[in-house]
Scaffold this motif. Structure first.
Motif, PDB file in Angstrom:
ATOM      1  N   ILE A  69      -4.611  32.078 -26.532  1.00 50.25           N
ATOM      2  CA  ILE A  69      -4.832  31.954 -25.088  1.00 50.25           C
ATOM      3  C   ILE A  69      -4.975  30.479 -24.728  1.00 50.25           C
ATOM      4  O   ILE A  69      -5.831  29.780 -25.262  1.00 50.25           O
ATOM      5  N   ASP A  70      -4.133  30.013 -23.818  1.00 49.91           N
ATOM      6  CA  ASP A  70      -4.222  28.634 -23.336  1.00 49.91           C
ATOM      7  C   ASP A  70      -5.166  28.508 -22.146  1.00 49.91           C
ATOM      8  O   ASP A  70      -5.844  27.488 -21.990  1.00 49.91           O
ATOM      9  N   VAL A  71      -5.181  29.543 -21.288  1.00 43.02           N
ATOM     10  CA  VAL A  71      -6.029  29.540 -20.095  1.00 43.02           C
ATOM     11  C   VAL A  71      -6.692  30.906 -19.960  1.00 43.02           C
ATOM     12  O   VAL A  71      -6.035  31.947 -20.049  1.00 43.02           O
ATOM     13  N   LEU A  72      -8.001  30.897 -19.766  1.00 44.22           N
ATOM     14  CA  LEU A  72      -8.755  32.114 -19.466  1.00 44.22           C
ATOM     15  C   LEU A  72      -9.187  32.055 -18.013  1.00 44.22           C
ATOM     16  O   LEU A  72      -9.798  31.068 -17.589  1.00 44.22           O
ATOM     17  N   VAL A  73      -8.888  33.103 -17.257  1.00 42.77           N
ATOM     18  CA  VAL A  73      -9.339  33.201 -15.870  1.00 42.77           C
ATOM     19  C   VAL A  73     -10.314  34.364 -15.769  1.00 42.77           C
ATOM     20  O   VAL A  73      -9.925  35.537 -15.867  1.00 42.77           O
ATOM     21  N   ASN A  74     -11.595  34.045 -15.600  1.00 41.19           N
ATOM     22  CA  ASN A  74     -12.628  35.067 -15.426  1.00 41.19           C
ATOM     23  C   ASN A  74     -12.691  35.434 -13.944  1.00 41.19           C
ATOM     24  O   ASN A  74     -13.413  34.821 -13.157  1.00 41.19           O
ATOM     25  N   ASN A  75     -11.937  36.449 -13.579  1.00 39.44           N
ATOM     26  CA  ASN A  75     -11.833  36.870 -12.183  1.00 39.44           C
ATOM     27  C   ASN A  75     -12.541  38.190 -11.904  1.00 39.44           C
ATOM     28  O   ASN A  75     -12.964  38.437 -10.773  1.00 39.44           O
ATOM     29  N   ALA A  76     -12.696  39.048 -12.902  1.00 43.13           N
ATOM     30  CA  ALA A  76     -13.301  40.363 -12.680  1.00 43.13           C
ATOM     31  C   ALA A  76     -14.684  40.209 -12.058  1.00 43.13           C
ATOM     32  O   ALA A  76     -15.476  39.366 -12.489  1.00 43.13           O
ATOM     33  N   GLY A  77     -14.968  40.991 -11.038  1.00 44.36           N
ATOM     34  CA  GLY A  77     -16.264  40.882 -10.376  1.00 44.36           C
ATOM     35  C   GLY A  77     -16.678  42.174  -9.710  1.00 44.36           C
ATOM     36  O   GLY A  77     -15.861  43.059  -9.473  1.00 44.36           O
ATOM     37  N   MET A  78     -17.952  42.254  -9.402  1.00 40.65           N
ATOM     38  CA  MET A  78     -18.526  43.423  -8.735  1.00 40.65           C
ATOM     39  C   MET A  78     -19.266  42.965  -7.488  1.00 40.65           C
ATOM     40  O   MET A  78     -20.087  42.047  -7.543  1.00 40.65           O
ATOM     41  N   GLY A  79     -18.955  43.573  -6.360  1.00 40.01           N
ATOM     42  CA  GLY A  79     -19.647  43.255  -5.123  1.00 40.01           C
ATOM     43  C   GLY A  79     -20.915  44.077  -4.958  1.00 40.01           C
ATOM     44  O   GLY A  79     -21.019  45.195  -5.467  1.00 40.01           O
ATOM     45  N   TRP A  80     -21.872  43.503  -4.269  1.00 37.50           N
ATOM     46  CA  TRP A  80     -23.100  44.242  -3.941  1.00 37.50           C
ATOM     47  C   TRP A  80     -23.658  43.697  -2.640  1.00 37.50           C
ATOM     48  O   TRP A  80     -23.798  42.492  -2.464  1.00 37.50           O
ATOM     49  N   ALA A 109     -15.181  34.785 -26.764  1.00 35.88           N
ATOM     50  CA  ALA A 109     -14.069  35.370 -27.514  1.00 35.88           C
ATOM     51  C   ALA A 109     -12.881  34.418 -27.639  1.00 35.88           C
ATOM     52  O   ALA A 109     -12.192  34.408 -28.667  1.00 35.88           O
ATOM     53  N   VAL A 110     -12.621  33.606 -26.603  1.00 36.02           N
ATOM     54  CA  VAL A 110     -11.427  32.753 -26.628  1.00 36.02           C
ATOM     55  C   VAL A 110     -11.707  31.316 -27.039  1.00 36.02           C
ATOM     56  O   VAL A 110     -10.798  30.600 -27.488  1.00 36.02           O
ATOM     57  N   LEU A 111     -12.953  30.856 -26.897  1.00 38.36           N
ATOM     58  CA  LEU A 111     -13.246  29.447 -27.169  1.00 38.36           C
ATOM     59  C   LEU A 111     -13.017  29.017 -28.622  1.00 38.36           C
ATOM     60  O   LEU A 111     -12.572  27.879 -28.851  1.00 38.36           O
ATOM     61  N   PRO A 112     -13.281  29.853 -29.622  1.00 40.77           N
ATOM     62  CA  PRO A 112     -12.999  29.397 -30.991  1.00 40.77           C
ATOM     63  C   PRO A 112     -11.542  28.974 -31.189  1.00 40.77           C
ATOM     64  O   PRO A 112     -11.272  27.938 -31.800  1.00 40.77           O
ATOM     65  N   GLY A 113     -10.617  29.753 -30.644  1.00 42.53           N
ATOM     66  CA  GLY A 113      -9.205  29.399 -30.766  1.00 42.53           C
ATOM     67  C   GLY A 113      -8.868  28.134 -30.006  1.00 42.53           C
ATOM     68  O   GLY A 113      -8.117  27.277 -30.494  1.00 42.53           O
ATOM     69  N   MET A 114      -9.395  28.011 -28.789  1.00 41.48           N
ATOM     70  CA  MET A 114      -9.157  26.799 -28.010  1.00 41.48           C
ATOM     71  C   MET A 114      -9.731  25.578 -28.728  1.00 41.48           C
ATOM     72  O   MET A 114      -9.113  24.506 -28.758  1.00 41.48           O
ATOM     73  N   ARG A 115     -10.904  25.741 -29.293  1.00 35.78           N
ATOM     74  CA  ARG A 115     -11.561  24.613 -29.975  1.00 35.78           C
ATOM     75  C   ARG A 115     -10.755  24.177 -31.187  1.00 35.78           C
ATOM     76  O   ARG A 115     -10.588  22.979 -31.442  1.00 35.78           O
ATOM     77  N   GLU A 116     -10.218  25.145 -31.938  1.00 37.74           N
ATOM     78  CA  GLU A 116      -9.408  24.811 -33.106  1.00 37.74           C
ATOM     79  C   GLU A 116      -8.143  24.061 -32.693  1.00 37.74           C
ATOM     80  O   GLU A 116      -7.705  23.132 -33.386  1.00 37.74           O
ATOM     81  N   ARG A 117      -7.565  24.441 -31.561  1.00 35.88           N
ATOM     82  CA  ARG A 117      -6.347  23.772 -31.070  1.00 35.88           C
ATOM     83  C   ARG A 117      -6.679  22.512 -30.275  1.00 35.88           C
ATOM     84  O   ARG A 117      -5.788  21.782 -29.887  1.00 35.88           O
TER      85      ARG A 117
END
Length: 251
Positions: A69-80, A109-117
């Motif tokens: 993964i080159d880019v992670l977009v954390n978009n999932a959300g819950m309204g209240w 989950a994705v940062l280890p791979g990004m950090r290695e690269r």
């Protein structure tokens, strides 16, 4: 070809963002709780995966299938939408599990791979409601304020490894399902606590009037997320949409 993983892609911001990256030639991993509900087009560069950001096994399975993964977009959300007093703690925890802890779990989950690269970008989708102390959004705003604080500190932690962290702050978007989702959660909780009922009706009426002015379109958010992912010189925090930009300027 670079790969972006986006959470919450069934509708709204996530769907339009997936389309935008796809149109720009990226490999897109579009995730959602129910892939059968997806209306995204077929493409050999589009991979639709099931993902519940509150479920560790679901996250592990999706990351295992996604590849690098080159880019992670954390978009999932819950309204209240409710007063603090009228927000059951179970619901408060659910909001934070989705809006904050899920984002942290995906980052871990994705940062280890990004950090290695020694390369990568995390784009966390927050909310322009943080520019104003809006009532009845106390729990929701708290979860998004925590997201901003997380992102600011993580940006410093990850910079030595060549990883950038950016925050996108969308405005009000009537064209998405967020508003109806928030209203649905209010109904699930039995409505507003009695002492707040009249106040809530007046406040919601004011909010609906504001929606008749400049608002955010899903494409505005997709554009901002793409800029955050690809422009190394963009601001650390980007308001997205006419109303969000206006709020940011007068905060």
């Amino acid at each position: 070809m670079k790969t972006v993983l986006i959470t919450g892609c069934s509708t709204g911001f996530g769907r339009d963002t997936a389309l935008h990256f796809l149109n720009q030639g990226w490999r897109v991993v579009a995730t959602m709780r129910n892939p059968a509900a997806s209306t995204l087009p077929t493409s050999d560069r589009l991979h639709i995966l099931p993902l519940d950001v509150t479920d560790a096994d679901s996250i592990a399975a999706a990351i295992g299938q996604a590849g690098a993964i080159d880019v992670l977009v954390n978009n999932a959300g819950m309204g209240w939408l409710n007063a603090v007093e009228g927000s059951p703690l179970e619901t408060v925890r659910e909001v934070f599990e989705t809006n904050l802890f899920g984002a942290i779990a995906l980052m871990q989950a994705v940062l280890p791979g990004m950090r290695e690269r020694r390369s990568g970008v995390v784009v966390n989708v927050s909310s322009s409601s943080l520019y104003k102390p809006l009532p009845l959004l106390s729990v929701y705003r708290a979860s998004k304020a925590a997201m901003n604080a997380l992102s600011e500190s993580a940006a410093h932690e990850l910079a030595p490894f060549g990883i950038r962290v950016r925050v996108v702050m969308p405005g009000m978007a009537p064209s998405t399902s967020f508003g109806s989702t928030a209203q649905g959660h209010v109904a699930d909780a039995g409505g507003f606590a009695e002492p707040y009922a009249d106040y809530a009706r007046q406040t919601l009426a004011t909010m609906m009037e504001a929606a008749n002015g400049p608002v955010t379109e899903a494409q505005d958010v997709a554009d901002a997320i793409f800029r955050a992912a690809t422009d190394a010189d963009c601001p650390a925090v980007l308001p997205a949409g006419a109303d969000a930009i206006a709020w940011a300027e007068v905060k």
